[in-house]
Structure formats: C-alpha cells, structure tokens
Motif scaffolding. Structure first.
Motif, PDB file in Angstrom:
ATOM      1  N   ARG A 185       0.928  -1.296  -0.164  1.00  9.19           N
ATOM      2  CA  ARG A 185      -0.085   0.080   0.091  1.00  9.19           C
ATOM      3  C   ARG A 185       1.121   1.257  -0.184  1.00  9.19           C
ATOM      4  O   ARG A 185       0.363   2.402   0.652  1.00  9.19           O
ATOM      5  N   TRP A 186       1.985   1.238  -0.766  1.00 12.11           N
ATOM      6  CA  TRP A 186       2.624   2.500  -0.915  1.00 12.11           C
ATOM      7  C   TRP A 186       2.221   3.533  -1.960  1.00 12.11           C
ATOM      8  O   TRP A 186       2.089   4.660  -1.801  1.00 12.11           O
ATOM      9  N   TYR A 187       1.526   2.969  -2.986  1.00 14.08           N
ATOM     10  CA  TYR A 187       1.189   3.692  -4.039  1.00 14.08           C
ATOM     11  C   TYR A 187      -0.253   4.183  -3.558  1.00 14.08           C
ATOM     12  O   TYR A 187      -0.563   5.470  -4.195  1.00 14.08           O
ATOM     13  N   CYS A 188      -1.018   3.560  -2.805  1.00 11.07           N
ATOM     14  CA  CYS A 188      -2.408   4.008  -2.332  1.00 11.07           C
ATOM     15  C   CYS A 188      -2.475   3.816  -0.969  1.00 11.07           C
ATOM     16  O   CYS A 188      -3.364   2.556  -0.551  1.00 11.07           O
ATOM     17  N   PRO A 189      -2.047   4.596  -0.040  1.00 20.38           N
ATOM     18  CA  PRO A 189      -2.293   4.137   1.462  1.00 20.38           C
ATOM     19  C   PRO A 189      -3.734   4.340   1.721  1.00 20.38           C
ATOM     20  O   PRO A 189      -4.405   4.875   0.923  1.00 20.38           O
ATOM     21  N   GLU A 190      -3.874   3.828   3.038  1.00 22.48           N
ATOM     22  CA  GLU A 190      -5.305   3.718   3.307  1.00 22.48           C
ATOM     23  C   GLU A 190      -5.658   5.144   3.534  1.00 22.48           C
ATOM     24  O   GLU A 190      -7.208   5.273   3.188  1.00 22.48           O
ATOM     25  N   ASN A 191      -4.957   6.048   3.898  1.00 25.16           N
ATOM     26  CA  ASN A 191      -5.454   7.483   3.973  1.00 25.16           C
ATOM     27  C   ASN A 191      -5.298   8.470   2.739  1.00 25.16           C
ATOM     28  O   ASN A 191      -5.611   9.510   2.771  1.00 25.16           O
ATOM     29  N   TYR A 192      -5.194   7.889   1.561  1.00 30.07           N
ATOM     30  CA  TYR A 192      -4.863   8.407   0.504  1.00 30.07           C
ATOM     31  C   TYR A 192      -6.190   8.808  -0.228  1.00 30.07           C
ATOM     32  O   TYR A 192      -6.242   9.636  -1.005  1.00 30.07           O
ATOM     33  N   VAL A 193      -7.287   7.831   0.115  1.00 31.75           N
ATOM     34  CA  VAL A 193      -8.619   8.198  -0.594  1.00 31.75           C
ATOM     35  C   VAL A 193      -9.421   8.965   0.556  1.00 31.75           C
ATOM     36  O   VAL A 193      -9.351   8.772   1.733  1.00 31.75           O
ATOM     37  N   ASP A 194     -10.786   9.229   0.231  1.00 32.23           N
ATOM     38  CA  ASP A 194     -11.983   9.817   0.932  1.00 32.23           C
ATOM     39  C   ASP A 194     -12.342   8.545   1.735  1.00 32.23           C
ATOM     40  O   ASP A 194     -12.503   7.434   1.136  1.00 32.23           O
ATOM     41  N   ARG A 195     -12.635   8.827   2.944  1.00 30.78           N
ATOM     42  CA  ARG A 195     -12.956   7.621   3.807  1.00 30.78           C
ATOM     43  C   ARG A 195     -13.764   8.028   4.993  1.00 30.78           C
ATOM     44  O   ARG A 195     -13.756   9.441   5.464  1.00 30.78           O
ATOM     45  N   GLN A 196     -14.585   7.145   5.380  1.00 36.36           N
ATOM     46  CA  GLN A 196     -15.478   7.764   6.664  1.00 36.36           C
ATOM     47  C   GLN A 196     -15.232   6.733   7.726  1.00 36.36           C
ATOM     48  O   GLN A 196     -15.221   5.419   7.699  1.00 36.36           O
ATOM     49  N   GLU A 197     -15.080   7.161   9.159  1.00 39.39           N
ATOM     50  CA  GLU A 197     -14.840   6.495  10.128  1.00 39.39           C
ATOM     51  C   GLU A 197     -15.779   6.187  11.001  1.00 39.39           C
ATOM     52  O   GLU A 197     -17.079   6.927  10.939  1.00 39.39           O
ATOM     53  N   PRO A 198     -15.979   5.035  12.093  1.00 36.30           N
ATOM     54  CA  PRO A 198     -17.083   5.041  13.092  1.00 36.30           C
ATOM     55  C   PRO A 198     -17.102   6.521  13.771  1.00 36.30           C
ATOM     56  O   PRO A 198     -16.219   7.272  14.147  1.00 36.30           O
ATOM     57  N   GLY A 199     -18.239   6.891  14.094  1.00 36.12           N
ATOM     58  CA  GLY A 199     -18.666   8.238  14.732  1.00 36.12           C
ATOM     59  C   GLY A 199     -18.977   9.043  13.509  1.00 36.12           C
ATOM     60  O   GLY A 199     -19.122  10.401  13.946  1.00 36.12           O
ATOM     61  N   ASN A 200     -19.062   8.914  12.297  1.00 39.97           N
ATOM     62  CA  ASN A 200     -19.418   9.707  11.452  1.00 39.97           C
ATOM     63  C   ASN A 200     -18.233  10.842  11.261  1.00 39.97           C
ATOM     64  O   ASN A 200     -18.609  11.998  11.062  1.00 39.97           O
TER      65      ASN A 200
END
Length: 263
Positions: A185-200
C-alpha cells in the motif's frame, strides 16, 4: 465495499490538457477555454479502471462524448455483458438489474443510476442521493490517485492527440498494474482516498491536497435525455431499500438538507 448492491462500477469523464494541435481550428478547444481530449472511464471499488474511452475532441457536445463512445453506445443499448438481475436482499423478492453509478451529468437508465434532481427533497430521495454519491466517489478517487501519481496529467501534454491518447492509456494500465499488485500500500495508502470512520468522522483523501482540482482533469458535462419508466422504478426501489433493510447506521446523521458531505 461501498454498500450499494448490484453496482458494477462508477463512471465519469475528464478533460486531459494538450497543446493546440496543428491545423485543428477549435475542435479541441473546450468550455474551460483550453485544448483537450476527453477521458471517459469506469472504475471498480478497488480504484482500478475497468473501461476507458480516450480521444474525443474537447469541443464536442458533452452529451455526445458519452453517447458516441463505444462504451456509452453499448450501455445505452443495454448490450454490455453485465451479470443477470439479482435480488438485493432477502426482503426483496423481485431481482434488480446490475448497474453503474454516475453523477447528475449522466442519463438515468436501467443500467445507470444517477441522483434525484432538485432541492428540498424528501428523506428517501436525500438518502438515496447520499448513498449513490458515496459509491460514485470511487471514480473521483481513482482519477485523483492517477493524477497525483502520474503528474504529467497535471500539466499540458506536449504531443499530438494520437500520441497523447497512447500515453494516457499507458498511465491507466500502469495504474491498474500497481493497484492490483501493491500489497504494501505505498502507491495508495489507506489515508490516500476519501474515507468515513466510526462516529461519522469524514476524511478527505490526501490526493486532494496534492493536486489542484480546478486544473487537473476537469470534469465533463453531459446532456440529459428522458429516462424510461422502468429506470425510474428501479431507482425508487433502491431508494426504498436504502431506508429499510439496506440502511446504514450513520446515514441519518449526515446533514442532507444542503446536499451533505457526499463521500
């Protein structure tokens, strides 16, 4: 992965800036007032491109760009090799067709869902628009990753349109190859895209801070055609599903009165 059953991909189109081709007059000059060719693309939930059409004139009617591409024609004629209709839940006895999702620029079809138009919509339609836009955002992320990693797409490509088409296709192929083999995941790390975490808690992808969204792959605009009654019915059934057995726990916490943070 994006909580919208029977969805097989998200679709969008973008302009790729090129230098003015010799003796081209205004064929490539678009409404954003620069020369371009158009990239129409579909991606899956893993940010890989599954269908692309490259090379339409930037000056073409935006509705024509989609409808004249081979993918657009097959979609409009319902000849794409999609899976057969399937039930979206145990509570829904009648199967629904598989479909793509697009924004308000695209026509509503039995195999292409777009948002409900208008403002001050009832709750069912507002939640449908949020859920659809949340799923559709994968194509925005895919374009964002592509542009941030292959930075020539942030500039004006200095070659003739045919060679530009080959270059853009090569970037897409390389993007897909890396995405599908990027186990660390060096090309597209977890925080590289839009995301939604628990607690909205909503986070915008890091790629958005790396590119200038106004000058990188600006979006196309498309002319809308009247949808069939069957397409309206399918959209209504999906909307009903999203507020019943397919509801997400946080969807009513989103402020949908002015459109909401559609991720």
């Amino acid at each position: 992965m994006w909580n919208i059953p029977n969805c097989v991909g998200a679709i969008d189109g973008k302009h790729v800036a090129i230098k003015c081709p010799a003796k081209s007059s205004s064929m490539y000059y678009n409404y954003k007032k620069f020369f371009s060719i158009v990239l129409m693309a579909v991606c899956d939930a893993k940010y890989t491109f599954t269908a692309v059409s490259i090379g339409s004139y930037g000056s073409q009617s935006d509705g024509g760009i989609f409808q004249l591409s081979s993918f657009g024609q097959n979609l409009m004629q319902n000849t794409l090799p999609l899976p057969p209709p399937a039930r979206i839940s145990m509570e829904s006895p009648q199967p629904l067709p598989h479909f793509f999702v697009g924004d308000a620029a695209f026509p509503l079809r039995t195999n292409l869902m777009r948002p409900y138009p208008g403002f001050n919509l009832p709750r069912t339609k507002r939640i449908f628009n949020y859920r659809l836009s949340r799923a559709r955002r994968v194509i925005e992320n895919s374009f964002g990753i592509l542009t941030a990693r292959w930075r020539i797409l942030r500039t004006t490509i200095e070659c003739d349109p045919k060679n530009c088409e080959k270059k853009v296709l090569a970037y897409i192929v390389l993007h897909n190859f890396i995405i599908l083999n990027d186990h660390n995941r060096w090309y597209c790390p977890e925080n590289y895209v839009d995301r939604q975490e628990p607690g909205n808690i909503v986070h915008r992808g890091e790629w958005r801070r790396e590119i200038n969204s106004e000058s990188s792959l600006p979006r196309i605009r498309t002319t809308i055609r009247r949808a069939s009654t069957n397409a309206f019915n399918i959209r209504d059934r999906l909307a009903d599903y999203f507020i019943n057995e397919g509801a997400l726990p946080y969807q009513d916490d989103i402020d949908l009165s002015i459109g909401g943070p559609y991720i």
